[in-house]
Write a protein that holds these residues in place. Sequence first.
Motif, short mmCIF file in Angstrom:
data_model
loop_
_atom_site.label_atom_id
_atom_site.label_comp_id
_atom_site.label_asym_id
_atom_site.label_seq_id
_atom_site.Cartn_x
_atom_site.Cartn_y
_atom_site.Cartn_z
N UNK A 1 0.81 -1.21 0.00
CA UNK A 1 0.00 0.00 0.00
C UNK A 1 0.85 1.27 0.00
N UNK A 2 1.93 1.24 -0.79
CA UNK A 2 2.82 2.39 -0.91
C UNK A 2 2.61 3.10 -2.24
N UNK A 3 2.80 4.43 -2.24
CA UNK A 3 2.82 5.19 -3.50
C UNK A 3 4.06 4.76 -4.28
N UNK A 4 3.87 4.33 -5.50
CA UNK A 4 4.98 3.80 -6.29
C UNK A 4 5.45 4.77 -7.36
N UNK A 5 4.53 5.25 -8.19
CA UNK A 5 4.92 6.19 -9.23
C UNK A 5 5.99 5.63 -10.15
N UNK B 1 -1.04 6.21 5.83
CA UNK B 1 -0.31 7.15 6.68
C UNK B 1 -0.29 8.55 6.07
N UNK B 2 -0.18 8.62 4.76
CA UNK B 2 -0.19 9.91 4.07
C UNK B 2 -1.55 10.59 4.23
N UNK B 3 -2.64 9.79 4.16
CA UNK B 3 -3.97 10.35 4.35
C UNK B 3 -4.15 10.85 5.78
N UNK B 4 -3.58 10.12 6.72
CA UNK B 4 -3.66 10.55 8.12
C UNK B 4 -2.90 11.85 8.34
N UNK B 5 -1.77 12.03 7.62
CA UNK B 5 -0.92 13.21 7.80
C UNK B 5 -1.50 14.44 7.11
N UNK B 6 -1.94 14.28 5.86
CA UNK B 6 -2.38 15.43 5.07
C UNK B 6 -3.90 15.57 4.99
N UNK B 7 -4.61 14.54 5.42
CA UNK B 7 -6.07 14.54 5.31
C UNK B 7 -6.52 13.78 4.07
N UNK C 1 -7.23 15.93 0.83
CA UNK C 1 -6.05 16.42 0.12
C UNK C 1 -5.40 15.29 -0.69
N UNK C 2 -5.26 14.11 -0.08
CA UNK C 2 -4.65 12.98 -0.78
C UNK C 2 -5.54 12.53 -1.95
N UNK C 3 -6.85 12.54 -1.73
CA UNK C 3 -7.77 12.18 -2.81
C UNK C 3 -7.64 13.16 -3.97
N UNK D 1 0.66 16.05 -7.12
CA UNK D 1 1.18 15.94 -5.76
C UNK D 1 2.45 16.78 -5.64
N UNK D 2 2.96 17.03 -4.46
CA UNK D 2 4.16 17.89 -4.31
C UNK D 2 5.32 17.41 -5.17
N UNK D 3 5.76 18.30 -6.08
CA UNK D 3 6.88 18.02 -6.99
C UNK D 3 6.66 16.78 -7.86
N UNK D 4 5.40 16.51 -8.17
CA UNK D 4 5.08 15.37 -9.02
C UNK D 4 4.29 15.77 -10.25
N UNK D 5 3.71 14.79 -10.91
CA UNK D 5 2.92 15.01 -12.12
C UNK D 5 1.43 14.91 -11.82
#
Length: 344
Positions: free
Chosen positions: A108-112, A215-221, A224-226, A236-240
């Motif tokens: 369940x990690x962001x891979x990109x 964990x990212x959703x818990x941190x940023x809400x 925001x993640x959606x 996303x920050x510094x992403x596409x």
Amino acid sequence: MAVTTFHQGIGSIQAHGFCKKFNTRKRIGNLSLGFVSNGVTFEIGVSSRRNCSSRWKLGVIHASTSHTSVVDPVSLPSSNNTGDSKKKSNETALILIRHGESLWNEKNLFTGCVDVPLSKKGVEEAIEAGKRISNIPVDMIYTSALIRAQMTAMLAMTQHRRKKVPIIMHNESEQAKAWSQVFSEETMKQSIPVIAAWQLNERMYGELQGLNKQETADRYGKEQVHEWRRSYDIPPPNGESLEMCAQRAVAYFKEHIEPQLLSGKHVMIAAHGNSLRSIIMYLDKLTSQEVISLELSTGIPMLYIFKEGKFIRRGSPVGPSEAGVYAYTRNLALYRQKLDEMLH
């Protein structure tokens, strides 16, 4: 000769050449009739000559007590030297496959754009995808530059009944080209070129890459993640953003892949959720609002037919024994019949 049967009320089609002997055969003028002894297969042909080298227009009917009969006109090319060039097929197959589950999908990690291989489940998904497309012709394969997409393509092709070998083309340098050259023409005929392109990569998730999604959703809400994950033009920050991913993926498709389809090649693309969503947006003419709700499952192939400059979505082939999918086009049905004849 093997018979291709379409179930679910589609009917049955059987093609024969006139050079094959029939149990009963009659000729009236330039009309030729053939009857197979079982009384259920008929062939009708019209010709301007009596020899087998002339051009025929055939209508073939295979009657059955349990299926609807279908008449299918088949044009057999002339074998004599008339100067007519053989026309390329105006109907080709395009297969899209999102890679199987990766080890980071499993965690369940962001891979990109991080290059992570398939999980055990992902390997199984890729093999199952291969079974679903095992009767559909593939002349060229395009993948992203990432290993999970390449593994999916290679594993899928191990299930193809044609048994051609996918070979990755290395064009990054003159030495790479020279060192990977194949010197057998016969081997090349039994191979499928695989072209890897970074433009087909997953969209780059920037500073989210490697973070746990929950964990990212818990941190940023969650909202925001959606927004980062599902909006069309917010990266996303510094992403596409999806829009940025679409610009490179669709441009590559139009410049490199669509010309192959126009030339008569059957193409498979193994790539990622967002790069494939971008291409589907182009194929199906989706709006930016429609594409953000499009979900693609891992390891599920999607079939399109490219005909007369248009892309026709046919969904996912259910399996290699499901005859219905091959009723989408006569060309796919005939290709499957040839495989049956070749392998039996």
